[in-house]
Design an enzyme around this catalytic site. Structure first.
Site, PDB file in Angstrom:
ATOM      1  N   SER A 235       0.923  -1.158   0.151  1.00  0.00           N
ATOM      2  CA  SER A 235       0.040  -0.067   0.157  1.00  0.00           C
ATOM      3  C   SER A 235       0.908   1.269  -0.029  1.00  0.00           C
ATOM      4  O   SER A 235       0.403   2.322  -0.160  1.00  0.00           O
ATOM      5  CB  SER A 235      -0.776   0.116   1.139  1.00  0.00           C
ATOM      6  OG  SER A 235      -0.042  -0.087   2.470  1.00  0.00           O
ATOM      7  N   CYS A 236       2.171   1.204   0.438  1.00  0.00           N
ATOM      8  CA  CYS A 236       2.914   2.417   0.267  1.00  0.00           C
ATOM      9  C   CYS A 236       3.899   2.681  -0.885  1.00  0.00           C
ATOM     10  O   CYS A 236       3.737   3.557  -1.409  1.00  0.00           O
ATOM     11  CB  CYS A 236       3.786   2.180   1.573  1.00  0.00           C
ATOM     12  SG  CYS A 236       2.897   1.910   2.928  1.00  0.00           S
ATOM     13  N   LEU A 237       4.866   1.739  -1.095  1.00  0.00           N
ATOM     14  CA  LEU A 237       5.775   2.090  -2.288  1.00  0.00           C
ATOM     15  C   LEU A 237       4.989   2.719  -3.473  1.00  0.00           C
ATOM     16  O   LEU A 237       5.133   3.606  -4.283  1.00  0.00           O
ATOM     17  CB  LEU A 237       6.709   1.079  -2.436  1.00  0.00           C
ATOM     18  CG  LEU A 237       7.629   0.812  -1.234  1.00  0.00           C
ATOM     19  CD1 LEU A 237       8.973  -0.087  -1.728  1.00  0.00           C
ATOM     20  CD2 LEU A 237       8.068   1.720  -0.532  1.00  0.00           C
TER      21      LEU A 237
END
Ligand code: UGA
Length: 436
Positions: free
Chosen positions: A260-262
């Site tokens: 969900s972040c990078l």
């Protein structure tokens, strides 16, 4: 010890809040979702995260509880954290609607002296240009608004450990007194602290995630060359990483980065560049490399199997990485889609994430309940997540396959397994090294 209101009990809010409770603070989580609040108050972790259940058992309800009532949570709190989600919009830019809503909900309840801390990942300038004006507009005493921005660097799967002993703490504050009040919250973690202004703190978060993503895509680019040369990118990166200026971390080539972040943060940063009329050449390239990784795996399998039509392929692991049940932006999806498009029949296995995949993506695949069941009758297997249980699979599980092609997209197999399988006539393809 301080009283803290944590607005948002998603991934970041829950882990951060429970860890603050463990450090001795009194934390009240606020969420709009009644079901989630009830679950937390029963001491049940709504997400899978190592160590979270134990910490909740120790701290709920004495030092950690949840409510849907923000006014009640903020009453008497010294700090109000904003830890709501910041998803991607269709065009990749950041969606700040939850942050705006949380700020608007906080404003009328804000009392002089309370410090609002932005914990959500937000593009540079958001705390100053979006959160601050909303708080000032709605606060009973606009002159007393005090704000800080503290980015989070937790990694899913080991988030509790990361939160208990963070590598560093970055505090973006508008003045010294706010910075030292916020720093005091982390007493007991002995992490080095860097104090900056809020916009710099926001930029540190994006610059960090983007550099991690760049390292991975760089290793993947070199990995493609290594396959062609018949050498192993892991060995190459071992040598590269020995130089302390480089470090070996995040040079593991494979099917690419997900989660969900990078993906979300690198896309949002790209949108910030575009917004300002700047050309994000490197950001574009790192995405292109990442997108190509899954396709490269599918093409290699196609070649190894002499066509994929009618072949049964087991995809082992659908979580975006090991030790989590999170399937957001998992590389399993482009791998599966690529296989299906070329006419393969796909069976998937994951120790804990299969249900999430089933709910989030509609794909015509079969689900196996055990790794052995997935392998049985398959022509090829792709290791997509480096779950430890896959490195412990014994040879008899692979012997049940119909074909003899093993594609390790994450170096999930142990050296012993690779040697054994090769000895038994299996074609073992290592991403970034080839068949060797
Ligand atoms: C990432 C950062 O590592 C955290 O520091 C940050 O706080 C977090 O994003 C966030 O912004 O909230 P996370 O997404 O949990 O954490 O997972 P990572 O461990 O960074 O892995 C991301 C992806 O990169 C995974 O798909 C993983 O398989 C892949 N990866 C990682 C590689 O392909 N190679 C590597 O060498 C490392």
């Amino acid at each position: 010890m301080a009283r803290i209101a944590m607005v948002g009990t998603g991934y970041v809010g829950l882990v951060t809040g429970v860890v603050f409770a463990e450090l001795g603070h009194e934390v009240v989580g606020v969420d709009l979702l009644r079901e989630r609040v009830a679950r937390i108050n029963r001491g049940e972790p709504p997400i899978h995260e190592d160590g979270l259940a134990e910490l909740m058992a120790r701290n709920v309800p004495e030092r950690f509880r949840a409510t849907t009532d923000i006014a009640e949570a903020m009453d008497g709190a010294a700090f109000v954290f904003i830890a709501v989600g910041t998803p991607s919009r269709e065009d990749g830019s950041i969606d700040l609607s939850h942050v705006e809503r949380a700020s608007a909900d906080i404003a009328p309840n804000l009392r002089p002296g309370q410090i609002v801390v932005v914990k959500s990942t937000v593009v540079p300038g958001t705390t100053r240009d979006v959160v601050r004006p909303i708080l000032k507009r709605g606060a009973p005493d606009p002159g007393s608004v005090r704000l800080a921005m503290v980015p989070e660097f937790l990694r899913e799967g080991i988030a509790v450990r990361d939160a208990m002993s963070p590598g560093r703490i970055v505090i973006g504050a508008e003045d010294r007194s706010v910075a030292s009040a916020v720093a005091a919250l982390f007493t007991g973690t002995d992490a080095p602290v860097l104090v900056t202004d809020p916009t710099t703190a926001e930029a540190i978060k994006y610059a960090s995630n983007t550099l991690l993503a760049l390292k991975i895509s760089y290793a993947n680019e070199i990995g493609a060359l290594c396959e062609d040369l018949g050498i192993d990118v892991y060995r190459v990166m071992e040598g590269v990483g020995m130089d302390p200026r480089m470090s070996r971390y995040f040079l593991n080539a494979g099917l690419g980065f997900g989660g969900s972040c990078l993906p979300k943060d690198t896309r949002a940063l790209r949108a910030v560049f575009a917004d300002r009329g700047l050309e994000p050449l490197l950001l574009d390239a790192l995405h292109a490399v990442n997108d190509r990784q899954a396709l490269r795996a599918v093409s290699s399998l196609d070649g190894l199997l002499g066509g994929l039509r009618g072949k049964r392929v087991a995809v082992m692991g659908v979580a975006f990485k090991a030790n989590t049940d999170d399937v957001r932006e998992t590389r399993a999806v482009p791998v599966i889609m690529g296989l299906l498009q070329r006419g393969a029949e796909v069976v998937v296995h994951d120790p804990i994430a299969s249900n999430n995949l089933r709910e989030m993506y509609r794909m015509d695949v079969a689900f196996a309940t055990t790794a052995r069941e997935a392998l049985e009758g398959s022509d090829a297997v792709v290791l997509q997540t480096d779950w430890p249980e896959y490195s412990e699979l014994d040879a008899s599980a692979f012997e049940k396959m119909r074909g003899r092609v093993v594609y390790d997209g994450r170096r999930a197999l142990s050296a012993t397994q690779v040697t054994f399988l090769r000895g038994r006539g299996f074609t073992v393809f290592l991403h970034g090294a080839g068949v060797q």
